[in-house]
Design an enzyme around this catalytic site. Structure first.
Site, PDB file in Angstrom:
ATOM      1  N   HIS A 120       0.812  -1.219   0.000  1.00 50.10           N
ATOM      2  CA  HIS A 120       0.000   0.000   0.000  1.00 50.10           C
ATOM      3  C   HIS A 120       0.846   1.270   0.000  1.00 50.10           C
ATOM      4  CE1 HIS A 120       0.914   0.663   4.318  1.00 50.10           C
ATOM      5  NE2 HIS A 120       0.855  -0.664   4.391  1.00 50.10           N
ATOM      6  N   ASP A 121       0.365   2.238  -0.736  1.00 52.31           N
ATOM      7  CA  ASP A 121       0.929   3.593  -0.739  1.00 52.31           C
ATOM      8  C   ASP A 121       2.306   3.692  -1.365  1.00 52.31           C
ATOM      9  OD1 ASP A 121      -1.279   4.885   0.860  1.00 52.31           O
ATOM     10  OD2 ASP A 121      -0.593   3.418   2.338  1.00 52.31           O
ATOM     11  N   GLY A 138       5.125  -0.859   2.753  1.00 54.56           N
ATOM     12  CA  GLY A 138       4.303   0.305   2.441  1.00 54.56           C
ATOM     13  C   GLY A 138       5.079   1.601   2.326  1.00 54.56           C
TER      14      GLY A 138
END
Length: 270
Positions: A120-121, A138
């Site tokens: 994520h991200d 992340g």
């Protein structure tokens, strides 16, 4: 549009007219796929995911799944992928968190080999090569034309600069500046410039020579980072490549990977 009869495509998904969806693929409600993209078979694309044009996604890749983050509560965060990428078998790209800005992004003309994981991200540039089973935690940023070796793990919030090369089987816990090589297993170090990669991308001998001088000043002079940066700004004033390295170093949150000695550089791990 070619959709295999065994594929499941949500009626609200937006697919360009010439997209190919192979056997047993599953496409979610909020997915958008650009023209010329091919999903070979057994591909899962879910969440609020946008794929650009002429991407090639291989069997058992999973794109747009929820982030592996305990704070995620089902918000409509995104995965945004550019054009002409190759995502090989079992690649995973997770959508973002609200806390991380809401978008996991991948540029264009990248190759993600089998079992690569993008958490994520993460924000990845273009023209990247990520070898088999490379894994990103992340909030990682990777610049254009970088290479990440197989079985390498990169810690959350780490940045890898443009044209950098990270070796295989590495644990990267601090930033790798543009144009550099990093290797060495647990707690990898810098091993000078990515000279071979720079030559392959058309960097002149003079340009590489300046970068080598800057590397020696910034990482081998014995000065503390702040002083080395001050001296480099004076000595290499007006050089765009060195300025890019300095800007990168000044923006670090996790610190910059340290350089090995000149004696050890010739013994760089394979």
């Amino acid at each position: 549009m070619q959709i295999h009869p065994t594929a499941i495509v949500h009626p609200k998904a937006k697919l360009a007219a010439d997209v190919v969806v192979g056997p047993y693929c599953v496409i979610g409600e909020h997915v958008t796929i650009g023209k010329g993209t091919r999903l070979l078979s057994h591909v899962s694309i879910d969440g609020w995911t946008e794929l650009g044009e002429r991407n090639e996604v291989h069997p058992f890749a999973s794109i747009g799944g929820p982030p592996q983050h305990l704070g995620y509560k089902g918000e409509p965060t995104k995965v945004v992928i550019g054009h002409e990428n190759i995502l090989r078998e079992y690649v995973t790209v997770n959508r973002a968190t609200v806390q991380g800005g809401g978008v996991t992004s991948l540029g264009s003309k990248n190759i993600l080999m089998a079992y690569v994981h993008v958490a994520h991200d993460c924000r990845l540039g273009s023209h990247l090569i990520m070898a088999n089973a490379a894994s990103l935690a992340g909030h990682i940023e990777i610049g254009d034309h970088a290479i990440v070796g197989g079985l390498t793990g990169i810690h959350q919030y780490v940045r890898v600069g443009d044209y950098a090369m990270v070796g295989g089987c590495c644990a990267i816990g601090q930033d790798v500046p543009p144009f550099m090589r990093a290797a060495g297993g647990y707690r990898a170090h810098l091993y000078g410039l990515n000279s071979v990669g720079l030559r392959r991308h058309g960097f002149s001998a003079d340009r590489i020579a300046v970068l080598k001088k800057a590397y020696d000043l910034l990482f081998r002079s014995g000065h503390r980072a702040a002083e080395a940066i001050r001296l480099a700004k004076e000595e290499f004033k007006g050089d765009a490549d060195v300025a890019q390295i300095i800007t990168f170093m000044e923006g670090t949150k996790r610190g910059v990977s340290r350089s090995v000695s000149k004696e050890l550089e010739s013994e760089e791990p394979s």
